[in-house]
Scaffold this motif. Structure first.
Motif, PDB file in Angstrom:
ATOM      1  N   GLY A 124      37.227  19.512  55.743  1.00 55.48           N
ATOM      2  CA  GLY A 124      38.589  19.165  55.396  1.00 55.48           C
ATOM      3  C   GLY A 124      39.345  20.336  54.811  1.00 55.48           C
ATOM      4  O   GLY A 124      38.898  21.479  54.838  1.00 55.48           O
ATOM      5  N   ALA A 125      40.500  20.019  54.233  1.00 56.90           N
ATOM      6  CA  ALA A 125      41.378  21.068  53.711  1.00 56.90           C
ATOM      7  C   ALA A 125      40.943  21.481  52.317  1.00 56.90           C
ATOM      8  O   ALA A 125      40.551  20.662  51.496  1.00 56.90           O
ATOM      9  N   ARG A 126      41.018  22.771  52.063  1.00 56.23           N
ATOM     10  CA  ARG A 126      40.797  23.289  50.721  1.00 56.23           C
ATOM     11  C   ARG A 126      42.155  23.404  50.056  1.00 56.23           C
ATOM     12  O   ARG A 126      43.103  23.900  50.670  1.00 56.23           O
ATOM     13  N   GLU A 127      42.235  22.957  48.813  1.00 51.61           N
ATOM     14  CA  GLU A 127      43.513  23.004  48.124  1.00 51.61           C
ATOM     15  C   GLU A 127      43.901  24.436  47.828  1.00 51.61           C
ATOM     16  O   GLU A 127      43.068  25.258  47.471  1.00 51.61           O
ATOM     17  N   GLY A 128      45.160  24.696  47.938  1.00 47.94           N
ATOM     18  CA  GLY A 128      45.688  26.003  47.607  1.00 47.94           C
ATOM     19  C   GLY A 128      46.362  25.963  46.256  1.00 47.94           C
ATOM     20  O   GLY A 128      46.304  24.967  45.536  1.00 47.94           O
ATOM     21  N   GLY A 129      46.986  27.044  45.881  1.00 44.54           N
ATOM     22  CA  GLY A 129      47.713  27.099  44.622  1.00 44.54           C
ATOM     23  C   GLY A 129      47.316  28.305  43.802  1.00 44.54           C
ATOM     24  O   GLY A 129      46.646  29.224  44.275  1.00 44.54           O
ATOM     25  N   ILE A 130      47.714  28.273  42.537  1.00 38.93           N
ATOM     26  CA  ILE A 130      47.435  29.378  41.627  1.00 38.93           C
ATOM     27  C   ILE A 130      46.232  29.019  40.778  1.00 38.93           C
ATOM     28  O   ILE A 130      46.178  27.930  40.199  1.00 38.93           O
ATOM     29  N   GLU A 131      45.261  29.910  40.720  1.00 35.58           N
ATOM     30  CA  GLU A 131      44.100  29.681  39.863  1.00 35.58           C
ATOM     31  C   GLU A 131      43.856  30.917  39.010  1.00 35.58           C
ATOM     32  O   GLU A 131      44.209  32.038  39.395  1.00 35.58           O
ATOM     33  N   HIS A 132      43.264  30.707  37.854  1.00 33.64           N
ATOM     34  CA  HIS A 132      42.976  31.785  36.912  1.00 33.64           C
ATOM     35  C   HIS A 132      41.471  31.991  36.863  1.00 33.64           C
ATOM     36  O   HIS A 132      40.722  31.042  36.621  1.00 33.64           O
ATOM     37  N   VAL A 133      41.027  33.216  37.113  1.00 35.21           N
ATOM     38  CA  VAL A 133      39.599  33.528  37.142  1.00 35.21           C
ATOM     39  C   VAL A 133      39.302  34.686  36.191  1.00 35.21           C
ATOM     40  O   VAL A 133      40.154  35.542  35.949  1.00 35.21           O
ATOM     41  N   GLU A 134      38.075  34.677  35.643  1.00 34.43           N
ATOM     42  CA  GLU A 134      37.639  35.776  34.787  1.00 34.43           C
ATOM     43  C   GLU A 134      37.160  36.918  35.666  1.00 34.43           C
ATOM     44  O   GLU A 134      36.490  36.702  36.672  1.00 34.43           O
ATOM     45  N   MET A 135      37.480  38.130  35.257  1.00 38.16           N
ATOM     46  CA  MET A 135      37.058  39.308  35.990  1.00 38.16           C
ATOM     47  C   MET A 135      36.193  40.171  35.080  1.00 38.16           C
ATOM     48  O   MET A 135      36.319  40.099  33.851  1.00 38.16           O
ATOM     49  N   PRO A 136      35.330  41.004  35.658  1.00 35.02           N
ATOM     50  CA  PRO A 136      34.505  41.879  34.823  1.00 35.02           C
ATOM     51  C   PRO A 136      35.340  42.907  34.073  1.00 35.02           C
ATOM     52  O   PRO A 136      36.434  43.276  34.503  1.00 35.02           O
ATOM     53  N   ILE A 137      34.816  43.360  32.936  1.00 34.58           N
ATOM     54  CA  ILE A 137      35.469  44.358  32.106  1.00 34.58           C
ATOM     55  C   ILE A 137      34.484  45.502  31.897  1.00 34.58           C
ATOM     56  O   ILE A 137      33.268  45.303  31.927  1.00 34.58           O
ATOM     57  N   GLN A 138      35.002  46.694  31.742  1.00 31.92           N
ATOM     58  CA  GLN A 138      34.159  47.865  31.537  1.00 31.92           C
ATOM     59  C   GLN A 138      33.290  47.683  30.290  1.00 31.92           C
ATOM     60  O   GLN A 138      33.774  47.271  29.251  1.00 31.92           O
ATOM     61  N   ALA A 139      32.004  47.979  30.403  1.00 31.30           N
ATOM     62  CA  ALA A 139      31.070  47.764  29.295  1.00 31.30           C
ATOM     63  C   ALA A 139      31.395  48.627  28.083  1.00 31.30           C
ATOM     64  O   ALA A 139      31.105  48.243  26.947  1.00 31.30           O
ATOM     65  N   SER A 140      32.035  49.767  28.306  1.00 24.66           N
ATOM     66  CA  SER A 140      32.378  50.639  27.179  1.00 24.66           C
ATOM     67  C   SER A 140      33.539  50.079  26.363  1.00 24.66           C
ATOM     68  O   SER A 140      33.811  50.569  25.268  1.00 24.66           O
ATOM     69  N   ASN A 141      34.232  49.057  26.877  1.00 27.90           N
ATOM     70  CA  ASN A 141      35.363  48.468  26.177  1.00 27.90           C
ATOM     71  C   ASN A 141      34.985  47.273  25.318  1.00 27.90           C
ATOM     72  O   ASN A 141      35.857  46.625  24.750  1.00 27.90           O
ATOM     73  N   VAL A 142      33.697  46.955  25.231  1.00 27.05           N
ATOM     74  CA  VAL A 142      33.246  45.863  24.370  1.00 27.05           C
ATOM     75  C   VAL A 142      32.194  46.388  23.399  1.00 27.05           C
ATOM     76  O   VAL A 142      31.497  47.357  23.681  1.00 27.05           O
ATOM     77  N   MET A 143      32.113  45.724  22.239  1.00 24.31           N
ATOM     78  CA  MET A 143      31.150  46.103  21.221  1.00 24.31           C
ATOM     79  C   MET A 143      30.430  44.843  20.748  1.00 24.31           C
ATOM     80  O   MET A 143      31.079  43.852  20.418  1.00 24.31           O
TER      81      MET A 143
END
Length: 106
Positions: free
Chosen positions: A54-73
């Protein structure tokens, strides 16, 4: 060697999400990136598409993306402060240490 592991509590020290804290969900050592809950949220626009079921719904979704490891502590579980991570060998086993209070990470 990455000093950040899955399920570590971390604080973002650089970038648009500076100051936010979260738990590490995934670690990508080859790319030197980590994925943190609630940090680096990207907006994706999905098109409606047809599949066998069947049809997959479209629209706007918010997803988490990876971040550089040096930018976290990592946050030390003992002193509850962001800290650098050291390491030591005890009886042939390598442990991670908090540089502030010298306690071991899990």
């Amino acid at each position: 060697m990455m000093r950040i592991k899955r399920n570590d509590e971390v604080v973002v020290i650089a970038g648009k999400d500076k100051g936010k804290t979260g738990r590490v969900v995934n670690v990508y050592p080859k790319r030197d990136k980590v994925m943190v809950e609630g940090v680096n949220i990207a907006t994706r626009h999905r098109q409606v598409s047809m599949s066998n079921r069947g049809a997959r719904e479209g629209g706007i979704e918010h997803v988490e993306m990876p971040i550089q490891a040096s930018n976290v502590m990592p946050i030390c579980p003992e002193c509850n402060e962001p800290t650098r991570v050291g390491s030591t060998w005890v009886d042939g086993v390598k442990y991670r240490l908090c540089r502030k209070c010298e306690s071991e990470f899990e």
